[in-house]
Design an enzyme around this catalytic site. Structure first.
Site, PDB file in Angstrom:
ATOM      1  N   ARG A  38       0.833  -1.217   0.000  1.00 33.09           N
ATOM      2  CA  ARG A  38       0.000   0.000   0.000  1.00 33.09           C
ATOM      3  C   ARG A  38       0.860   1.257   0.000  1.00 33.09           C
ATOM      4  O   ARG A  38       0.404   2.317  -0.389  1.00 33.09           O
ATOM      5  CB  ARG A  38      -0.911  -0.005   1.239  1.00 33.09           C
ATOM      6  CG  ARG A  38      -1.954  -1.103   1.218  1.00 33.09           C
ATOM      7  CD  ARG A  38      -2.540  -1.339   2.576  1.00 33.09           C
ATOM      8  NE  ARG A  38      -1.480  -1.668   3.525  1.00 33.09           N
ATOM      9  CZ  ARG A  38      -1.643  -1.833   4.826  1.00 33.09           C
ATOM     10  NH1 ARG A  38      -2.848  -1.676   5.348  1.00 33.09           N
ATOM     11  NH2 ARG A  38      -0.628  -2.130   5.609  1.00 33.09           N
ATOM     12  N   ASN A  86       2.611 -12.777   0.290  1.00 32.09           N
ATOM     13  CA  ASN A  86       3.325 -12.578   1.558  1.00 32.09           C
ATOM     14  C   ASN A  86       2.675 -11.513   2.436  1.00 32.09           C
ATOM     15  O   ASN A  86       2.885 -11.501   3.651  1.00 32.09           O
ATOM     16  CB  ASN A  86       4.779 -12.195   1.213  1.00 32.09           C
ATOM     17  CG  ASN A  86       5.513 -11.530   2.353  1.00 32.09           C
ATOM     18  OD1 ASN A  86       5.981 -12.198   3.265  1.00 32.09           O
ATOM     19  ND2 ASN A  86       5.599 -10.201   2.325  1.00 32.09           N
ATOM     20  N   TYR A 154      -5.277 -14.160  14.262  1.00 32.12           N
ATOM     21  CA  TYR A 154      -4.126 -14.356  13.355  1.00 32.12           C
ATOM     22  C   TYR A 154      -3.906 -15.845  13.115  1.00 32.12           C
ATOM     23  O   TYR A 154      -3.692 -16.277  11.979  1.00 32.12           O
ATOM     24  CB  TYR A 154      -2.897 -13.697  13.992  1.00 32.12           C
ATOM     25  CG  TYR A 154      -1.611 -13.803  13.195  1.00 32.12           C
ATOM     26  CD1 TYR A 154      -1.395 -13.012  12.059  1.00 32.12           C
ATOM     27  CD2 TYR A 154      -0.589 -14.666  13.597  1.00 32.12           C
ATOM     28  CE1 TYR A 154      -0.195 -13.099  11.343  1.00 32.12           C
ATOM     29  CE2 TYR A 154       0.609 -14.750  12.884  1.00 32.12           C
ATOM     30  CZ  TYR A 154       0.798 -13.965  11.761  1.00 32.12           C
ATOM     31  OH  TYR A 154       1.983 -14.056  11.056  1.00 32.12           O
TER      32      TYR A 154
END
Ligand code: NAP
Length: 256
Positions: A38, A86, A154
């Protein structure tokens, strides 16, 4: 000596940490690389250090960004041969303090982002003639194979990434594309530095103490280096790895 000359590798999260090490190693092996993230400036700075590299700004949680990312990569270097999904992020909280927004952020970036990235890239990867050199590599985590306290969202997302790799590897068998998950243990990156600072702040322990505790989880009693994860990705990209498919491979000093 095998080379990646003539190959095009796209690495999401390629501007920092493990992604930057992977991009550098694949570039050194001769691949053209597309770095995605980003933050454009960081990607451009990293791309400038490699001979054949493009920077593409995209948010992997957005389906339209993933389609545009593949189009931009294709325009820069031709069709993608190697995808390294990734991009990821971690936030910690005890399960009772894990609100649905935190849960969704973790699933969105780590799992849905990996799915959207792979789905968009398959338009390029699955093409005639069949070529045994094409790869999809997900950077999952040892948290995709075992549980850790205070990071349930997570862990759930990374377990999902391992499942995605196993399913996709099975589905794509015969297309020449292998699909695998690489599962690092605690690795010396900006993400780890942020996690150490967060735990130190929440527990009142020193950062040095927290780092030592994380390193202790690794049987080698040290953190993994990003280059060690990158070397595993590099090996998976070689012809010698053409029969390794639908696997989860730990780079964790025996942690999982
Ligand atoms: P990092 O340096 O923070 O890298 C994460 C990368 O993902 C950044 O370059 C970030 O770039 C990108 N990213 C995050 N959200 C994104 C989004 N929505 N769209 C596009 N890009 C996005 O941390 P790292 O440790 O290298 O992490 C890389 C991967 O390894 C992650 O999947 C992580 O879960 C996994 N991993 C890390 C460790 C560890 O101990 N470090 C252990 C096991 C697994 P932008 O901010 O510019 O978007």
């Amino acid at each position: 000596m095998d080379t990646l000359a003539g190959r095009h590798a796209l690495v999401t999260g390629g501007g920092s940490g493990i992604g930057a090490a992977v991009a550098r190693m694949l570039s050194e092996a001769g691949a053209a690389v597309t770095l995605v993230g980003r933050r454009g400036k960081r990607l451009e700075d990293a791309a400038k250090t490699m001979p054949k590299a493009a920077a593409v700004v995209a948010d992997v949680t957005r389906e339209e960004d993933c389609a545009a990312m593949i189009q931009a990569a294709h325009e820069a270097h031709g069709p993608v041969d190697i995808l390294v999904a990734n991009a990821g992020a971690v936030e910690s909280a005890p399960i009772v303090a894990t609100d649905p927004a935190l849960w969704r952020r973790m699933i969105d970036v780590n799992l849905t982002g990996a799915f959207l990235t792979a789905k968009a890239a398959l338009a390029d990867l699955v093409r005639e003639p069949v070529d045994e050199g094409r790869r999809v590599i997900f950077i999952a985590s040892t948290a995709g194979l075992k549980g850790y306290a205070y990071v349930a969202a997570y862990c759930a997302a990374k377990h999902g990434v391992v499942g995605l790799a196993r399913a996709l590897g099975t589905e794509l068998a015969g297309t020449g594309i292998t699909v695998n998950a690489v599962c690092p243990g605690y690795t010396e990156t900006p993400m780890l530095a942020d996690s150490v600072a967060d735990v130190a702040r929440k527990t009142g322990r020193s950062a040095q103490d927290v780092r030592a505790r994380l390193a202790h989880d690794n049987a080698h009693r040290r953190l993994v280096r990003p280059e060690e994860v990158a070397a595993t990705v590099r090996f998976l990209c070689s012809p010698a790895a053409a029969s390794i498919n639908a696997q989860a491979i730990c780079v964790a000093g025996g942690q999982a």
